[in-house]
Write a protein that holds these residues in place. Sequence first.
Motif, short mmCIF file in Angstrom:
data_model
loop_
_atom_site.label_atom_id
_atom_site.label_comp_id
_atom_site.label_asym_id
_atom_site.label_seq_id
_atom_site.Cartn_x
_atom_site.Cartn_y
_atom_site.Cartn_z
N LEU A 82 0.82 -1.21 0.00
CA LEU A 82 0.00 0.00 0.00
C LEU A 82 0.85 1.26 0.00
CD1 LEU A 82 -2.77 -1.20 2.48
CD2 LEU A 82 -2.83 -1.21 -0.02
N LYS A 87 -2.68 -1.67 -4.39
CA LYS A 87 -4.01 -1.66 -3.81
C LYS A 87 -4.39 -3.06 -3.34
CE LYS A 87 -5.62 2.20 -6.43
NZ LYS A 87 -6.01 2.65 -7.70
N ARG A 88 -5.16 -3.10 -2.28
CA ARG A 88 -5.70 -4.37 -1.77
C ARG A 88 -7.00 -4.64 -2.53
NH1 ARG A 88 -5.88 -7.60 2.89
NH2 ARG A 88 -4.23 -6.44 3.92
N THR A 107 1.10 -1.12 -9.06
CA THR A 107 0.80 0.23 -9.56
C THR A 107 0.26 0.22 -10.99
OG1 THR A 107 3.11 0.47 -10.24
CG2 THR A 107 2.49 1.37 -8.08
#
Length: 122
Positions: A82, A87-88, A107
């Motif tokens: 993060l 992103k999760r 990314t």
Amino acid sequence: MNRVIHFEIPAIKADRAVKFYETVFGWKIEKWAGPMDYWNITTGADKEPGINGAIMSVDGAIKQVVNTIGVKNLDEAAKKVLAAGGKRVSPDQTVPGIGYFAYFTDTEGNPFGLMQNDPKAK
């Protein structure tokens, strides 16, 4: 250093995908006895270079081949992802007898998994 330890191939029709990979590459594919539609793939003997993987039924969230990276601590690795702009895309999941797992994207939007090994996971 963290290494790729597993791959997942999404499939709309898992039985069709199983037949394809068994026929083309001679992989050994067996239905997992766990709580989800998942087929474990053995790509070769343990003494040969390479990794094993799985075929998973598509649930809509992940529609690309996913590599899973082994990490010592899932929480710490998730924080690094993060902080670096990743992103999760799933909550942490417990895989009984295996460990703890979650999906992320980098990314560029490429999905990957992180797995913390823990044979005592319940």
